[in-house]
Design a protein around this motif. Structure first.
Motif, PDB file in Angstrom:
ATOM      1  N   GLY A  18      -5.728  -1.633   4.107  1.00 44.05           N
ATOM      2  CA  GLY A  18      -4.721  -2.475   4.735  1.00 44.05           C
ATOM      3  C   GLY A  18      -3.406  -2.344   3.995  1.00 44.05           C
ATOM      4  O   GLY A  18      -2.902  -1.241   3.770  1.00 44.05           O
ATOM      5  N   ALA A  19      -2.844  -3.483   3.584  1.00 37.79           N
ATOM      6  CA  ALA A  19      -1.579  -3.490   2.854  1.00 37.79           C
ATOM      7  C   ALA A  19      -1.786  -3.508   1.343  1.00 37.79           C
ATOM      8  O   ALA A  19      -0.836  -3.720   0.592  1.00 37.79           O
ATOM      9  CB  ALA A  19      -0.728  -4.690   3.282  1.00 37.79           C
ATOM     10  N   ASN A  20      -3.031  -3.298   0.893  1.00 40.09           N
ATOM     11  CA  ASN A  20      -3.340  -3.352  -0.532  1.00 40.09           C
ATOM     12  C   ASN A  20      -3.720  -1.974  -1.066  1.00 40.09           C
ATOM     13  O   ASN A  20      -4.173  -1.102  -0.318  1.00 40.09           O
ATOM     14  CB  ASN A  20      -4.506  -4.308  -0.795  1.00 40.09           C
ATOM     15  CG  ASN A  20      -4.161  -5.747  -0.478  1.00 40.09           C
ATOM     16  OD1 ASN A  20      -3.009  -6.159  -0.566  1.00 40.09           O
ATOM     17  ND2 ASN A  20      -5.157  -6.522  -0.091  1.00 40.09           N
ATOM     18  N   LEU A  21      -3.546  -1.801  -2.361  1.00 45.96           N
ATOM     19  CA  LEU A  21      -4.131  -0.685  -3.086  1.00 45.96           C
ATOM     20  C   LEU A  21      -5.313  -1.227  -3.867  1.00 45.96           C
ATOM     21  O   LEU A  21      -5.193  -2.235  -4.560  1.00 45.96           O
ATOM     22  CB  LEU A  21      -3.104  -0.060  -4.037  1.00 45.96           C
ATOM     23  CG  LEU A  21      -1.911   0.633  -3.375  1.00 45.96           C
ATOM     24  CD1 LEU A  21      -0.886   1.039  -4.418  1.00 45.96           C
ATOM     25  CD2 LEU A  21      -2.357   1.846  -2.577  1.00 45.96           C
ATOM     26  N   ALA A  44       0.822  -1.212   0.000  1.00 45.17           N
ATOM     27  CA  ALA A  44       0.000   0.000   0.000  1.00 45.17           C
ATOM     28  C   ALA A  44       0.851   1.255   0.000  1.00 45.17           C
ATOM     29  O   ALA A  44       0.523   2.247   0.654  1.00 45.17           O
ATOM     30  CB  ALA A  44      -0.973  -0.002   1.185  1.00 45.17           C
ATOM     31  N   SER A  45       1.933   1.217  -0.732  1.00 38.62           N
ATOM     32  CA  SER A  45       2.870   2.330  -0.828  1.00 38.62           C
ATOM     33  C   SER A  45       3.017   2.731  -2.291  1.00 38.62           C
ATOM     34  O   SER A  45       2.610   1.990  -3.188  1.00 38.62           O
ATOM     35  CB  SER A  45       4.233   1.934  -0.240  1.00 38.62           C
ATOM     36  OG  SER A  45       4.117   1.630   1.142  1.00 38.62           O
ATOM     37  N   ALA A  72      -3.005  14.224  -6.835  1.00 35.81           N
ATOM     38  CA  ALA A  72      -3.054  13.050  -5.957  1.00 35.81           C
ATOM     39  C   ALA A  72      -2.552  13.329  -4.547  1.00 35.81           C
ATOM     40  O   ALA A  72      -2.411  12.402  -3.743  1.00 35.81           O
ATOM     41  CB  ALA A  72      -2.237  11.912  -6.569  1.00 35.81           C
ATOM     42  N   ARG A  73      -2.301  14.590  -4.219  1.00 31.03           N
ATOM     43  CA  ARG A  73      -1.788  14.927  -2.889  1.00 31.03           C
ATOM     44  C   ARG A  73      -2.914  15.015  -1.855  1.00 31.03           C
ATOM     45  O   ARG A  73      -4.098  14.990  -2.190  1.00 31.03           O
ATOM     46  CB  ARG A  73      -1.030  16.253  -2.940  1.00 31.03           C
ATOM     47  CG  ARG A  73       0.214  16.244  -3.828  1.00 31.03           C
ATOM     48  CD  ARG A  73       0.802  17.634  -3.960  1.00 31.03           C
ATOM     49  NE  ARG A  73      -0.205  18.563  -4.471  1.00 31.03           N
ATOM     50  CZ  ARG A  73      -0.192  19.868  -4.275  1.00 31.03           C
ATOM     51  NH1 ARG A  73       0.767  20.416  -3.546  1.00 31.03           N
ATOM     52  NH2 ARG A  73      -1.138  20.641  -4.791  1.00 31.03           N
ATOM     53  N   ALA A  74      -2.517  15.174  -0.595  1.00 29.95           N
ATOM     54  CA  ALA A  74      -3.500  15.354   0.475  1.00 29.95           C
ATOM     55  C   ALA A  74      -4.336  16.599   0.213  1.00 29.95           C
ATOM     56  O   ALA A  74      -3.849  17.595  -0.333  1.00 29.95           O
ATOM     57  CB  ALA A  74      -2.786  15.473   1.822  1.00 29.95           C
ATOM     58  N   ASN A 124      -9.016  17.127  -7.047  1.00 29.89           N
ATOM     59  CA  ASN A 124      -8.183  16.438  -6.065  1.00 29.89           C
ATOM     60  C   ASN A 124      -8.711  15.037  -5.767  1.00 29.89           C
ATOM     61  O   ASN A 124      -9.917  14.830  -5.628  1.00 29.89           O
ATOM     62  CB  ASN A 124      -8.138  17.254  -4.765  1.00 29.89           C
ATOM     63  CG  ASN A 124      -7.336  16.575  -3.662  1.00 29.89           C
ATOM     64  OD1 ASN A 124      -7.829  16.374  -2.559  1.00 29.89           O
ATOM     65  ND2 ASN A 124      -6.101  16.229  -3.944  1.00 29.89           N
ATOM     66  N   TYR A 125      -7.776  14.088  -5.698  1.00 31.64           N
ATOM     67  CA  TYR A 125      -8.097  12.765  -5.170  1.00 31.64           C
ATOM     68  C   TYR A 125      -6.856  12.266  -4.428  1.00 31.64           C
ATOM     69  O   TYR A 125      -5.866  11.857  -5.064  1.00 31.64           O
ATOM     70  CB  TYR A 125      -8.500  11.761  -6.255  1.00 31.64           C
ATOM     71  CG  TYR A 125      -9.061  10.502  -5.637  1.00 31.64           C
ATOM     72  CD1 TYR A 125     -10.400  10.441  -5.263  1.00 31.64           C
ATOM     73  CD2 TYR A 125      -8.241   9.417  -5.363  1.00 31.64           C
ATOM     74  CE1 TYR A 125     -10.911   9.317  -4.649  1.00 31.64           C
ATOM     75  CE2 TYR A 125      -8.747   8.297  -4.745  1.00 31.64           C
ATOM     76  CZ  TYR A 125     -10.084   8.242  -4.381  1.00 31.64           C
ATOM     77  OH  TYR A 125     -10.582   7.135  -3.752  1.00 31.64           O
ATOM     78  N   ASP A 126      -6.890  12.324  -3.124  1.00 29.56           N
ATOM     79  CA  ASP A 126      -5.763  11.907  -2.286  1.00 29.56           C
ATOM     80  C   ASP A 126      -5.503  10.413  -2.506  1.00 29.56           C
ATOM     81  O   ASP A 126      -6.370   9.576  -2.260  1.00 29.56           O
ATOM     82  CB  ASP A 126      -6.097  12.171  -0.822  1.00 29.56           C
ATOM     83  CG  ASP A 126      -4.960  11.833   0.136  1.00 29.56           C
ATOM     84  OD1 ASP A 126      -3.954  11.230  -0.298  1.00 29.56           O
ATOM     85  OD2 ASP A 126      -5.088  12.163   1.328  1.00 29.56           O
ATOM     86  N   TRP A 127      -4.293  10.090  -2.947  1.00 25.70           N
ATOM     87  CA  TRP A 127      -3.958   8.706  -3.286  1.00 25.70           C
ATOM     88  C   TRP A 127      -4.156   7.759  -2.110  1.00 25.70           C
ATOM     89  O   TRP A 127      -4.438   6.567  -2.299  1.00 25.70           O
ATOM     90  CB  TRP A 127      -2.508   8.613  -3.784  1.00 25.70           C
ATOM     91  CG  TRP A 127      -1.492   8.635  -2.667  1.00 25.70           C
ATOM     92  CD1 TRP A 127      -0.953   9.730  -2.063  1.00 25.70           C
ATOM     93  CD2 TRP A 127      -0.916   7.497  -2.011  1.00 25.70           C
ATOM     94  NE1 TRP A 127      -0.074   9.352  -1.067  1.00 25.70           N
ATOM     95  CE2 TRP A 127      -0.036   7.987  -1.021  1.00 25.70           C
ATOM     96  CE3 TRP A 127      -1.058   6.122  -2.163  1.00 25.70           C
ATOM     97  CZ2 TRP A 127       0.707   7.153  -0.187  1.00 25.70           C
ATOM     98  CZ3 TRP A 127      -0.319   5.273  -1.326  1.00 25.70           C
ATOM     99  CH2 TRP A 127       0.548   5.796  -0.356  1.00 25.70           C
ATOM    100  N   GLU A 128      -4.046   8.275  -0.882  1.00 26.78           N
ATOM    101  CA  GLU A 128      -4.149   7.387   0.285  1.00 26.78           C
ATOM    102  C   GLU A 128      -5.545   6.813   0.451  1.00 26.78           C
ATOM    103  O   GLU A 128      -5.736   5.838   1.186  1.00 26.78           O
ATOM    104  CB  GLU A 128      -3.700   8.128   1.551  1.00 26.78           C
ATOM    105  CG  GLU A 128      -2.211   8.463   1.526  1.00 26.78           C
ATOM    106  CD  GLU A 128      -1.627   8.622   2.907  1.00 26.78           C
ATOM    107  OE1 GLU A 128      -2.052   7.885   3.820  1.00 26.78           O
ATOM    108  OE2 GLU A 128      -0.725   9.459   3.069  1.00 26.78           O
ATOM    109  N   GLN A 129      -6.528   7.382  -0.234  1.00 28.37           N
ATOM    110  CA  GLN A 129      -7.874   6.804  -0.203  1.00 28.37           C
ATOM    111  C   GLN A 129      -7.923   5.445  -0.895  1.00 28.37           C
ATOM    112  O   GLN A 129      -8.901   4.709  -0.749  1.00 28.37           O
ATOM    113  CB  GLN A 129      -8.866   7.758  -0.869  1.00 28.37           C
ATOM    114  CG  GLN A 129      -9.037   9.074  -0.126  1.00 28.37           C
ATOM    115  CD  GLN A 129      -9.983  10.007  -0.861  1.00 28.37           C
ATOM    116  OE1 GLN A 129     -11.209   9.882  -0.772  1.00 28.37           O
ATOM    117  NE2 GLN A 129      -9.419  10.943  -1.607  1.00 28.37           N
ATOM    118  N   LEU A 130      -6.886   5.107  -1.654  1.00 26.39           N
ATOM    119  CA  LEU A 130      -6.816   3.814  -2.337  1.00 26.39           C
ATOM    120  C   LEU A 130      -6.285   2.702  -1.428  1.00 26.39           C
ATOM    121  O   LEU A 130      -6.287   1.537  -1.813  1.00 26.39           O
ATOM    122  CB  LEU A 130      -5.908   3.914  -3.564  1.00 26.39           C
ATOM    123  CG  LEU A 130      -6.276   4.967  -4.609  1.00 26.39           C
ATOM    124  CD1 LEU A 130      -5.200   5.030  -5.689  1.00 26.39           C
ATOM    125  CD2 LEU A 130      -7.631   4.661  -5.226  1.00 26.39           C
TER     126      LEU A 130
END
Length: 270
Positions: free
Chosen positions: A204-207, A92-93, A170-172, A195-201
């Motif tokens: 857990g450990a998955n995208l 998830a990185s 894709a930033r916060a 805007n769409y913050d990538w961390e919403q993807l």
């Protein structure tokens, strides 16, 4: 074109090539340390700064290496264009996705991101080793996907012409709106960008593909993804490609390049 991009560790071909792309933006040596302490057997290590960026260039914080530099990386890694290549990070990185995007840009059709990362592969029974593998160098004839990589001049044209294109930051959200900016001189975003913050993807450990992202952009429109420096834009790009979006491009130099040369916007574009 490749449509399967993310794979689970349980569905990997056991004879594929493996790339360890673990990294930490707050601790630049952590990926190398983790690799030395133990990695998936047979995996080579690609470092975000040393291999997947050319830090001598002045195109944002993580400038993309030249085609010549990237070809040298692939060839000294012993890769063949038709290899099944599996890339993992800590899960998830945005580092395995950066490596995947670069291979995709170079025309590799069988590169995959391992969802769940290192721990998922370990749990699936892949052996762990401290040995650094060696592979015979290759000579490659690459067919680059030039159309997916955009420069600042391309983005200026999109903004000036008010083209029917979606710029996706894709930033916060607080950085996008211009409320906080820990890295760049001026807070805000490229004019007209959504805007769409990538961390919403992250799940857990998955995208994973999310309905909120699919609702933000349409399949029949051209989408240009950017972030601060070309790292966290790549999860959004790769997830959209996995979801079947065909007209996705990336402004790899990102906001850290734009803000030095062009006007910005604050607030929210819905």
């Amino acid at each position: 074109m490749q449509t399967t991009i993310f794979v689970s560790a349980n569905k990997m071909e056991r004879n594929g090539r493996i790339i360890d792309a673990r990294y930490d933006l707050t601790n630049e040596q952590l990926g190398k340390q983790l690799y030395e302490e133990g990695h998936i057997e047979g995996a080579i290590f690609w470092d975000l700064n040393d291999d997947l960026s050319d830090m001598t260039r002045n195109e944002g914080r993580h400038p993309l290496p030249s085609k010549e530099q990237l070809q040298q990386l692939f060839e000294r890694s012993g890769l063949h264009v038709n290899d099944a290549i599996y890339i993992y990070d800590q899960g998830a990185s945005p580092f395995a996705t950066r490596a995947w995007w670069i291979l995709h840009y170079a025309g590799f059709q069988h590169a995959y991101i391992v969802n769940g990362g290192y721990q998922a592969m370990k749990a699936a029974g892949f052996a762990i080793s401290e040995e650094v593998p060696t592979f015979a160098p290759t000579t490659l004839n690459l067919q680059w996907n030039d159309e997916i990589l955009l420069k600042r001049s391309d983005i200026v044209r999109v903004v000036d012409e008010k083209a029917n294109v979606t710029l996706l930051d894709a930033r916060a959200n607080v950085r996008y709106r211009g409320e906080e900016e820990p890295m760049d001189a001026v807070a805000g975003h490229i004019p007209t960008a959504k805007n769409y913050d990538w961390e919403q993807l992250r799940e857990g450990a998955n995208l994973v593909i999310t309905s909120s992202l699919l609702e933000k952009v349409k399949k029949d429109e051209e989408i240009i993804v950017y972030c601060g420096s070309g790292v966290t834009a790549t999860p959004v790009y790769s997830i959209l490609k996995q979801a079947g979006y065909e007209q996705v491009k990336i402004y790899m130099a990102g906001y850290s390049d734009w803000v030095k040369h062009e006007p910005i916007e604050i607030g929210e574009n819905l």
